[in-house]
Design a protein around this motif. Sequence first.
Motif, PDB file in Angstrom:
ATOM      1  N   THR A  26     -26.562   1.832 -11.186  1.00 60.94           N
ATOM      2  CA  THR A  26     -25.755   2.524 -10.180  1.00 60.94           C
ATOM      3  C   THR A  26     -24.249   2.296 -10.365  1.00 60.94           C
ATOM      4  N   PHE A  27     -23.854   1.728 -11.509  1.00 64.18           N
ATOM      5  CA  PHE A  27     -22.442   1.380 -11.736  1.00 64.18           C
ATOM      6  C   PHE A  27     -21.527   2.604 -11.666  1.00 64.18           C
ATOM      7  N   GLU A  28     -20.414   2.437 -10.971  1.00 63.24           N
ATOM      8  CA  GLU A  28     -19.350   3.442 -10.944  1.00 63.24           C
ATOM      9  C   GLU A  28     -18.017   2.724 -11.014  1.00 63.24           C
ATOM     10  N   ARG A  29     -17.165   3.170 -11.908  1.00 60.91           N
ATOM     11  CA  ARG A  29     -15.840   2.583 -12.071  1.00 60.91           C
ATOM     12  C   ARG A  29     -14.974   2.906 -10.856  1.00 60.91           C
ATOM     13  N   GLY A  30     -14.164   1.938 -10.432  1.00 63.71           N
ATOM     14  CA  GLY A  30     -13.218   2.174  -9.343  1.00 63.71           C
ATOM     15  C   GLY A  30     -12.160   3.174  -9.793  1.00 63.71           C
ATOM     16  N   VAL A  31     -11.453   3.755  -8.845  1.00 59.15           N
ATOM     17  CA  VAL A  31     -10.449   4.761  -9.169  1.00 59.15           C
ATOM     18  C   VAL A  31      -9.096   4.360  -8.586  1.00 59.15           C
ATOM     19  N   GLU A  32      -8.037   4.910  -9.194  1.00 58.95           N
ATOM     20  CA  GLU A  32      -6.695   4.726  -8.670  1.00 58.95           C
ATOM     21  C   GLU A  32      -6.355   5.941  -7.817  1.00 58.95           C
ATOM     22  N   LEU A  33      -5.915   5.696  -6.595  1.00 59.79           N
ATOM     23  CA  LEU A  33      -5.489   6.760  -5.694  1.00 59.79           C
ATOM     24  C   LEU A  33      -3.987   6.596  -5.494  1.00 59.79           C
ATOM     25  N   LYS A  34      -3.219   7.519  -6.058  1.00 63.18           N
ATOM     26  CA  LYS A  34      -1.761   7.442  -5.967  1.00 63.18           C
ATOM     27  C   LYS A  34      -1.250   8.481  -4.977  1.00 63.18           C
ATOM     28  N   ALA A  35      -0.205   8.101  -4.246  1.00 67.29           N
ATOM     29  CA  ALA A  35       0.315   8.979  -3.210  1.00 67.29           C
ATOM     30  C   ALA A  35       1.788   8.688  -2.953  1.00 67.29           C
ATOM     31  N   ARG A  36       2.468   9.671  -2.366  1.00 68.83           N
ATOM     32  CA  ARG A  36       3.854   9.446  -1.956  1.00 68.83           C
ATOM     33  C   ARG A  36       3.914   8.462  -0.810  1.00 68.83           C
ATOM     34  N   GLN A  37       2.913   8.505   0.055  1.00 67.96           N
ATOM     35  CA  GLN A  37       2.840   7.588   1.191  1.00 67.96           C
ATOM     36  C   GLN A  37       1.448   6.980   1.237  1.00 67.96           C
ATOM     37  N   THR A  38       1.380   5.683   1.450  1.00 66.10           N
ATOM     38  CA  THR A  38       0.103   4.982   1.542  1.00 66.10           C
ATOM     39  C   THR A  38       0.070   4.234   2.866  1.00 66.10           C
ATOM     40  N   LEU A  39      -0.972   4.452   3.646  1.00 72.96           N
ATOM     41  CA  LEU A  39      -1.139   3.789   4.942  1.00 72.96           C
ATOM     42  C   LEU A  39      -2.264   2.783   4.815  1.00 72.96           C
ATOM     43  N   PHE A  40      -1.991   1.534   5.137  1.00 71.58           N
ATOM     44  CA  PHE A  40      -3.012   0.489   5.120  1.00 71.58           C
ATOM     45  C   PHE A  40      -3.496   0.280   6.545  1.00 71.58           C
ATOM     46  N   ALA A  41      -4.811   0.368   6.735  1.00 72.55           N
ATOM     47  CA  ALA A  41      -5.350   0.225   8.087  1.00 72.55           C
ATOM     48  C   ALA A  41      -6.700  -0.461   8.039  1.00 72.55           C
ATOM     49  N   GLU A  42      -7.016  -1.139   9.112  1.00 68.32           N
ATOM     50  CA  GLU A  42      -8.313  -1.781   9.275  1.00 68.32           C
ATOM     51  C   GLU A  42      -9.256  -0.767   9.894  1.00 68.32           C
ATOM     52  N   GLY A  43     -10.538  -0.918   9.645  1.00 70.81           N
ATOM     53  CA  GLY A  43     -11.515  -0.038  10.263  1.00 70.81           C
ATOM     54  C   GLY A  43     -11.474  -0.163  11.781  1.00 70.81           C
TER      55      GLY A  43
END
Length: 85
Positions: free
Chosen positions: A64-81
């Motif tokens: 079931t292996f899947e490589r992680g991905v890079e998500l690039k953006a002009r703005q990145t919001l860090f939030a907790e669930g």
Amino acid sequence: NEGNYILSLSQLCRWLATEAEELGVEIYPGFAASEVLLDEKTGGVTGIATRDVGLAKDGSHKPTFERGVELKARQTLFAEGARGS
């Protein structure tokens, strides 16, 4: 609680997500950031990387292996669930 409102947090979050997506926001639920991507010149945040999934305890790849991905953006919001981690 006279004059106060009672609501479901999950329904509020679902509604807010719909509103944000209508404004063009991309939401990736269920994917925790494992790394912050930084611009080498400015040190500013350029996005996040997700963790590889489907790894055995010894680090070998499961079927079931899947490589992680890079998500690039002009703005990145860090939030907790909504319920924390």
